[in-house]
Design a protein around this motif. Structure first.
Motif, short mmCIF file in Angstrom:
data_model
loop_
_atom_site.label_atom_id
_atom_site.label_comp_id
_atom_site.label_asym_id
_atom_site.label_seq_id
_atom_site.Cartn_x
_atom_site.Cartn_y
_atom_site.Cartn_z
N ASP A 176 0.87 -1.18 0.00
CA ASP A 176 0.00 0.00 0.00
C ASP A 176 0.91 1.23 0.00
OD1 ASP A 176 0.38 0.92 2.72
OD2 ASP A 176 -1.19 -0.43 3.43
N HIS A 177 0.32 2.40 0.06
CA HIS A 177 1.13 3.62 -0.13
C HIS A 177 1.42 4.34 1.18
CE1 HIS A 177 -0.45 3.84 -4.57
NE2 HIS A 177 0.47 2.92 -4.40
N SER A 178 1.21 3.66 2.32
CA SER A 178 1.39 4.36 3.59
C SER A 178 2.83 4.81 3.80
CB SER A 178 0.92 3.50 4.76
OG SER A 178 1.48 2.21 4.70
N ARG B 281 -4.63 4.66 -1.32
CA ARG B 281 -4.11 3.37 -0.86
C ARG B 281 -3.40 3.56 0.48
NH1 ARG B 281 -2.56 -1.26 -5.13
NH2 ARG B 281 -2.92 -2.97 -3.69
N THR B 282 -4.03 4.32 1.35
CA THR B 282 -3.48 4.55 2.69
C THR B 282 -4.62 5.11 3.55
OG1 THR B 282 -1.60 5.54 3.86
CG2 THR B 282 -2.79 6.96 2.36
N GLN C 184 7.12 2.53 -6.83
CA GLN C 184 6.44 1.45 -7.54
C GLN C 184 5.81 0.53 -6.50
OE1 GLN C 184 8.70 -1.84 -9.13
NE2 GLN C 184 10.62 -0.97 -8.42
N ASP C 185 4.69 -0.09 -6.86
CA ASP C 185 3.95 -0.90 -5.91
C ASP C 185 4.68 -2.21 -5.59
OD1 ASP C 185 2.04 1.02 -5.77
OD2 ASP C 185 0.51 -0.07 -6.91
N GLY C 186 4.83 -2.46 -4.30
CA GLY C 186 5.53 -3.66 -3.83
C GLY C 186 4.86 -4.93 -4.33
N TYR D 202 -8.53 1.91 -0.27
CA TYR D 202 -8.55 0.61 -0.95
C TYR D 202 -7.18 -0.05 -0.86
CZ TYR D 202 -5.64 2.23 -4.82
OH TYR D 202 -4.58 2.68 -5.56
N GLY D 203 -7.16 -1.34 -1.05
CA GLY D 203 -5.90 -2.07 -1.27
C GLY D 203 -4.89 -2.01 -0.14
N LEU D 204 -5.33 -1.78 1.10
CA LEU D 204 -4.36 -1.69 2.20
C LEU D 204 -3.72 -3.06 2.45
CD1 LEU D 204 -6.14 0.57 4.87
CD2 LEU D 204 -4.77 1.23 2.88
N GLY D 205 -2.43 -3.03 2.72
CA GLY D 205 -1.71 -4.26 3.10
C GLY D 205 -1.86 -5.37 2.08
#
Lengths: 101, 393
Positions: free
Chosen positions: B120-122, B321-322, B167-169, B354-357
């Motif tokens: 996610d983007h946190s 995303r956070t 970039q997304d993990g 959305y999409g956390l973790g």
């Protein structure tokens, strides 16, 4: 980049501040006003001063200039107003006054 | 001639780093960015690059060493993820306030806790206010392209700021996709030699970098940092135009996908934008005027440009995303809503977390967001403005 550090004084505008607050040149500390955070100011009574110079080595900065083995008045550009000199003086020649001047 | 390859996002970033051939790379391993310094250290060991690799003992040290190298006059970079970026937090601000050009490859992963290694983007949002430039990537190609462009933006005399390429993990970092690489000498010529005007190792010009700033200086320093970020918008566009000439690929503040005549617009960043485009295509084939804006440059935020792109839509759904726990909006939602308000645009606005973790983001889940937008338009009221997507219960 501005190379004259004296132009980076406390009135410098954001447009003229060196990028990254970089300090240009070497050994520039004497040019830099660090006394501006002072809230109490030491006042010297020259009539009471016996030039024992006890105050000089206890100054944590270099705010008591000495010439020809005699101290001169305070360098307020660097004095932080800590008051140690006033405590140390055996003759009551230094008093701390409220205010930065 | 470009080179057709198939690479993961981490391989793509490591390849860009090899082609950039920086003076110094200092890094510490953390999932999912570990492969980047791992690949790069093999390039160092095999003589593929001239770089000094500093295997530091922590991310705090990684950022400190990168800052030190940049201050000395070197082109320096690092890579990290999640808690690694959090551990750099103190030094991130120092890199920006010292106005040091350097690059960080961030592989977005959730911050603990609960402890989690997925996307996610946190992590990036924690660095949002540090004074850096932040670029987000949709796929391995964009991660590579953004990294090739990074130093040209970061080192520009009007900018001189650190830059973060996100970039997304796992989704991007470990997903292998087709990619078009530029040839080594093309990248080398594009990036150019780094010749800083002022640097610590210049014996003829003594300098002190990172001095203590009293109250009379801090606001002026921050304002100058803000101006450098403002300047980076034009520099980024100029660099993107040059990059298009060597690659044929076009980049800007954001990508507008089927936004012409769109009634329902999603604003999103990172890999989920690709999923969103599939949802848009399916909705468009049913005659629904769906569109999508994929934000590439998140810091500085291109507020007026985004407002302009959204001026004719009926409903905006902003995807964060956070979680920022203000109970009102996420960070992207706050920026987009701010941009709309300042431009006097009164489109209906809804914000999703959305999409956390690593929670799956699917075409179906993003299609449901468009269905929600259609319902908002039909009802004429938003109802709950801050929502969770794909939440159980």
């Amino acid at each position: 980049m501005k190379t004259d550090i004296r132009k980076q004084d406390i009135d410098v505008t954001w447009q003229n501040l060196n990028p990254g607050t970089v300090v240009t040149g070497g050994a520039t500390a004497p040019e830099f006003n660090t006394g501006e955070w002072r809230v109490n100011v030491p006042v010297l009574d020259m009539d009471k001063c016996k030039q024992c110079l006890m105050c000089v080595p206890v100054c944590p900065d270099s705010s008591i200039p000495v010439k020809n083995q005699k101290r001169e008045d305070f360098d307020l550009m660097h004095c932080k107003g800590c008051g140690i000199c006033a405590k140390v003086c055996p003759f009551g020649a230094i008093t701390m006054k409220e205010g930065d001047e | 001639m470009s080179i057709r390859e198939r690479l993961s996002g981490n391989e793509a970033i490591a390849t860009a780093m090899r082609q950039i051939n920086p003076d110094v790379v200092a890094a510490f391993p953390i999932t999912p960015s570990t492969e980047i310094p791992q690949y790069f250290s093999s390039y160092v060991a095999n003589g593929k690059v001239d770089s000094v690799f500093v295997p530091v003992e922590s991310e705090h040290s990684a950022m400190s060493a990168t800052i030190g190298a940049s201050a000395a006059g070197a082109r320096a970079m690092t890579a990290t993820s999640s808690c690694g970026l959090a551990y750099m937090w103190e030094m991130l601000y120092v890199a920006a306030s010292d106005r040091l050009p350097l690059a960080l490859a961030l592989v977005n992963r959730a911050l603990s806790g609960p402890i989690n290694i997925n996307c996610d983007h946190s992590d990036a949002m924690g660095a949002r206010d540090a004074g850096w430039i932040q670029l987000f990537s949709e796929n391995n190609q964009e991660a590579y392209d953004n990294m090739v462009m990074a130093f040209r933006i970061s080192e520009h005399p009007d900018v001189r700021l650190p830059i973060m390429v996100c970039q997304d993990g796992f989704i991007i970092s470990h997903g292998v996709e087709n990619i078009e690489l530029l040839e080594d000498d093309v990248v080398k010529n594009f990036v150019g030699e780094y010749r800083p005007e002022h640097y610590l190792l210049n014996a003829s010009e003594p300098l002190a970098i990172g001095p203590y700033a009293n109250p009379p200086y801090v606001m002026e320093a921050k304002r100058a940092n803000l101006q450098a970020l403002e300047n980076s918008k034009k520099v980024m566009l100029d660099v993107a135009a040059d990059f298009e000439r060597i690659s044929g690929r076009k980049y800007s503040f954001f990508e507008s996908y089927r936004m012409e005549d769109a009634d329902y617009a999603m604003v999103i960043m990172g890999s989920a934008a690709g999923t969103g485009k599939d949802a848009v295509d399916a909705l468009r084939s049913m005659g629904i005027r769906a569109g999508l804006i994929k934000v590439r440059m998140f810091r500085p935020f291109p507020a007026s440009q985004i407002a302009e792109a959204l001026k004719n839509v009926k409903v905006v759904a902003c995807m964060d995303r956070t979680e920022s726990f203000n109970t009102v909006t996420g960070p992207l939602g706050a920026d987009v809503r701010c941009a709309l308000y300042d431009a006097g645009i009164h489109a209906k606005f809804v914000n999703y977390v959305y999409g956390l973790g690593g929670r799956d983001v699917t075409v179906a889940s993003l299609t449901s967001v468009y269905e929600d937008m259609m319902k908002i338009a039909a009802d004429g009221t938003v109802g709950q403005t801050y929502r969770y997507l794909s939440l159980k219960g």
